[in-house]
Scaffold this active site. Structure first.
Site, short mmCIF file in Angstrom:
data_model
loop_
_atom_site.label_atom_id
_atom_site.label_comp_id
_atom_site.label_asym_id
_atom_site.label_seq_id
_atom_site.Cartn_x
_atom_site.Cartn_y
_atom_site.Cartn_z
N GLU A 1 13.81 -3.29 0.11
CA GLU A 1 13.89 -2.90 1.54
C GLU A 1 14.37 -4.07 2.40
O GLU A 1 15.13 -3.88 3.34
CB GLU A 1 12.50 -2.42 2.00
CG GLU A 1 12.46 -2.06 3.47
CD GLU A 1 11.13 -1.45 3.92
OE1 GLU A 1 10.29 -1.15 3.06
OE2 GLU A 1 10.96 -1.26 5.13
N GLY B 1 5.40 6.19 3.02
CA GLY B 1 4.04 6.21 3.56
C GLY B 1 3.22 5.03 3.09
O GLY B 1 2.44 5.16 2.12
N TYR B 2 3.39 3.89 3.74
CA TYR B 2 2.53 2.73 3.45
C TYR B 2 1.51 2.56 4.58
O TYR B 2 0.31 2.57 4.35
CB TYR B 2 3.34 1.42 3.39
CG TYR B 2 4.39 1.28 2.32
CD1 TYR B 2 4.28 1.88 1.07
CD2 TYR B 2 5.52 0.48 2.56
CE1 TYR B 2 5.25 1.71 0.10
CE2 TYR B 2 6.49 0.30 1.59
CZ TYR B 2 6.36 0.91 0.37
OH TYR B 2 7.33 0.73 -0.57
N SER B 3 2.02 2.36 5.81
CA SER B 3 1.14 1.93 6.92
C SER B 3 0.11 2.99 7.28
O SER B 3 0.38 4.19 7.24
CB SER B 3 1.98 1.61 8.17
OG SER B 3 2.94 0.65 7.88
N SER C 1 8.49 6.62 9.44
CA SER C 1 9.85 6.94 9.92
C SER C 1 10.36 8.18 9.23
O SER C 1 10.22 8.33 8.00
CB SER C 1 10.81 5.79 9.64
OG SER C 1 10.42 4.64 10.33
N GLU D 1 6.04 -12.88 11.52
CA GLU D 1 5.01 -13.80 11.01
C GLU D 1 4.89 -13.66 9.49
O GLU D 1 4.75 -14.67 8.76
CB GLU D 1 3.65 -13.52 11.67
CG GLU D 1 3.55 -13.93 13.12
CD GLU D 1 4.33 -13.02 14.07
OE1 GLU D 1 4.53 -11.83 13.73
OE2 GLU D 1 4.76 -13.50 15.13
C1 LIG Z 1 10.48 1.08 13.92
C2 LIG Z 1 9.40 1.03 12.90
C3 LIG Z 1 9.48 1.83 11.79
C4 LIG Z 1 8.45 1.81 10.83
N1 LIG Z 1 8.55 2.64 9.76
C5 LIG Z 1 7.55 2.66 8.85
C6 LIG Z 1 7.60 3.57 7.73
O1 LIG Z 1 8.55 4.35 7.59
N2 LIG Z 1 6.58 3.56 6.87
C7 LIG Z 1 5.51 2.72 6.98
O2 LIG Z 1 4.64 2.75 6.14
N3 LIG Z 1 5.43 1.85 8.03
C8 LIG Z 1 6.42 1.81 8.96
N4 LIG Z 1 6.35 0.94 10.03
C9 LIG Z 1 5.16 0.13 10.20
C10 LIG Z 1 5.41 -1.35 9.92
O3 LIG Z 1 5.56 -1.56 8.54
C11 LIG Z 1 4.21 -2.10 10.52
O4 LIG Z 1 4.28 -1.97 11.92
C12 LIG Z 1 4.20 -3.55 10.13
O5 LIG Z 1 3.98 -3.71 8.77
C13 LIG Z 1 3.11 -4.32 10.92
O6 LIG Z 1 1.88 -3.69 10.77
P1 LIG Z 1 1.00 -3.35 12.06
O7 LIG Z 1 1.86 -2.64 13.05
O8 LIG Z 1 -0.23 -2.65 11.59
O9 LIG Z 1 0.63 -4.74 12.70
P2 LIG Z 1 -0.49 -5.74 12.17
O10 LIG Z 1 -0.36 -5.92 10.72
O11 LIG Z 1 -1.80 -5.30 12.71
O12 LIG Z 1 -0.05 -7.08 12.88
C14 LIG Z 1 -0.36 -7.36 14.24
C15 LIG Z 1 0.16 -8.76 14.54
O13 LIG Z 1 -0.54 -9.72 13.73
C16 LIG Z 1 0.37 -10.49 12.98
N5 LIG Z 1 -0.15 -10.78 11.64
C17 LIG Z 1 -0.71 -9.89 10.78
N6 LIG Z 1 -1.05 -10.49 9.63
C18 LIG Z 1 -0.68 -11.80 9.75
C19 LIG Z 1 -0.75 -12.92 8.88
N7 LIG Z 1 -1.27 -12.82 7.64
N8 LIG Z 1 -0.27 -14.11 9.33
C20 LIG Z 1 0.26 -14.21 10.60
N9 LIG Z 1 0.35 -13.16 11.46
C21 LIG Z 1 -0.12 -11.98 11.02
C22 LIG Z 1 1.63 -9.62 12.86
O14 LIG Z 1 2.78 -10.41 12.62
C23 LIG Z 1 1.65 -8.95 14.21
O15 LIG Z 1 2.23 -9.76 15.17
C24 LIG Z 1 7.35 0.95 10.99
C25 LIG Z 1 7.28 0.12 12.12
C26 LIG Z 1 8.28 0.16 13.07
C27 LIG Z 1 8.19 -0.72 14.26
#
Ligand SMILES: Cc1cc2nc3c(=O)[nH]c(=O)nc-3n(C[C@H](O)[C@H](O)[C@H](O)COP(=O)(O)OP(=O)(O)OC[C@H]3O[C@@H](n4cnc5c(N)ncnc54)[C@H](O)[C@@H]3O)c2cc1C
Length: 397
Positions: free
Chosen positions: A248, A131-133, A165, A381
């Site tokens: 990870e 549970g991070y996101s 997940s 990114e």
């Molecule tokens: C299949 C799947 C399983 C997952 N499982 C888990 C889980 O079990 N637990 C959990 O906690 N999370 C989980 N996640 C979440 C995942 O960690 C996040 O989707 C990921 O960290 C991106 O965060 P966000 O979706 O909020 O996108 P954002 O962080 O909002 O990013 C949006 C866009 O902006 C870009 N961006 C953001 N910051 C920057 C920067 N500093 N420089 C350049 N570009 C940038 C990103 O690359 C992206 O293209 C999962 C995601 C997926 C797809």
């Protein structure tokens, strides 16, 4: 420089293949982690996990004193490559217990936490989610808002997680929560172990592009977890999260390269078998060149992953190498599934329940899975940012 595997490593690869032939139904296609905890596959996933655990493979690279086998990082990678290529479910890459919760508890956990959790993870009896996101904390994880307030012997947790997940099947959560809202963003976060059966947890499934529930929204409404479930020190969670993310990011590089290899081989067979009135798809030079290019890229993806594992085995791995491997292979996976859809044409859009679906709809499934691979464990990114800073020494952008 010697690129050969040792006899022992080759023998181990052979042993894994024998296990796979015996345990997986013939024609099995898997390896999309998301599938493994869908309602349909989950019972089979659990059965395989117990068999992997019985052989000690689940925690192959864990030290012996913690229930592992103390095997090398290269053997670990061979295991990950074979199980990914053959789509063995339940290898835990992607949700955490074996891959990062256990290793982090070994480094930062209390003796009680080690005693309670490590043997159960190693035995395949305890399944974890991470549970991070949160809705406003993804790449920028330091924005975590989910609160944990100390109260007597407990923490009381309130807030929301998203994209969690396997939360719907997990027994425990590795949770990032804010324990000091007044500290600077990176300092006020703690890591807690939370029993997913605790009162006040609501799990709402999210359906992914494939159509399965792989991840969830998780709501915490005054959920109590004992203070003994705090990992390490209060408010020091950021450094534990960074360590966990390094663990990870060790797995996706070889996993996506292996999955890409399997898809390429399927496409080669498809091209060879697609003939009509003297025409052979395998004779198309544009197609042959694209398949050849993919073969080169897959080999490069494998080598980058093996190099990162070799460095790790020498205690030299840097975040940059793991990020290069994850970035290269996840984008490669997207390229190969995209090529697959181009080769199959309109028929490629038929799903596995259609008798006309080429390759039983497998390419469509991998294609729909592919957007997620450059997000999970950190986006492309973010991987580029890490390589720029840690690998090239560029300043923070
Ligand atoms: C299949 C799947 C399983 C997952 N499982 C888990 C889980 O079990 N637990 C959990 O906690 N999370 C989980 N996640 C979440 C995942 O960690 C996040 O989707 C990921 O960290 C991106 O965060 P966000 O979706 O909020 O996108 P954002 O962080 O909002 O990013 C949006 C866009 O902006 C870009 N961006 C953001 N910051 C920057 C920067 N500093 N420089 C350049 N570009 C940038 C990103 O690359 C992206 O293209 C999962 C995601 C997926 C797809």
């Amino acid at each position: 420089m010697d690129f050969k595997f040792t006899e022992q490593e080759e023998a181990f690869r052979h042993e894994i293949r024998e296990f796979i032939t015996k345990e997986l139904p013939s024609g099995w296609r898997g390896g999309l982690v998301e599938d493994e905890y869908s309602d349909e596959v989950w019972p089979f996933t659990q059965a395989i996990v117990r068999k992997l655990a019985a052989r000690g493979w689940l925690t192959l690279a864990w030290p012996k004193e913690h229930g592992g086998q103390g095997r090398s990082t290269i053997e670990q990678l061979i295991y990950q490559e074979e199980t990914s290529y053959h789509g063995v479910p339940g290898t835990d890459m992607g949700v955490g217990g074996v891959s990062w919760v256990g290793p982090c508890l070994m480094l930062f956990g209390s003796e009680q936490q080690k005693r309670e959790h490590l043997p159960r993870i190693a035995a395949g009896e305890s399944f974890w989610c991470t549970g991070y996101s949160e809705p406003d904390a993804g790449s920028d994880l330091a924005s975590v808002r989910c609160r944990a307030i100390a109260s007597g012997d407990d923490y009381i947790i309130s807030g929301q997680k998203v994209w969690t997940s396997a939360a719907h099947v997990a027994g425990w959560c590795w949770l990032a929560a804010r324990t000091d809202p007044d500290a600077s963003r990176h300092r006020g976060i703690s890591l807690l172990l939370v029993d997913m059966k605790s009162k006040g947890i609501t799990i709402r499934p999210l359906i992914d592009l494939i159509g399965v529930c792989a991840f969830n929204e998780v709501f915490f409404d005054e959920v109590r977890t004992p203070k003994t479930n705090l990992v390490g020190e209060e408010n020091q969670g950021w450094s534990y999260i960074m360590a966990a993310l390094n663990f990870e990011r060790g797995w996706p590089g070889i996993r996506f390269a292996a999955l890409a290899k399997r898809i390429l081989e399927d496409l080669v067979v498809y091209a060879m078998e697609t003939k009509h009135q003297g025409y052979s798809l395998a004779g198309e030079s544009a197609l042959r060149h694209k398949l050849a290019e993919m073969a080169i890229e897959i080999e490069a993806g494998r080598l980058i992953a093996y190099r990162a594992a070799w460095l790790q085995g020498k205690g030299l791995v840097s975040e940059s190498e793991a990020s290069m491997s994850k970035l290269f292979s996840s984008e490669l996976f997207q390229r190969v599934t995209d090529l697959g859809m181009q080769i199959l044409g309109a028929y490629g859009q038929l799903s596995s329940d259609s008798k006309w679906a080429p390759l039983k709809g497998w390419i469509l499934r991998t294609y729909l899975y592919s957007p997620s691979v450059t997000l999970v464990s950190g986006t492309s990114e973010i991987m580029r940012n890490i390589i720029a800073m840690r690998g090239l020494g560029l300043p923070r952008g």
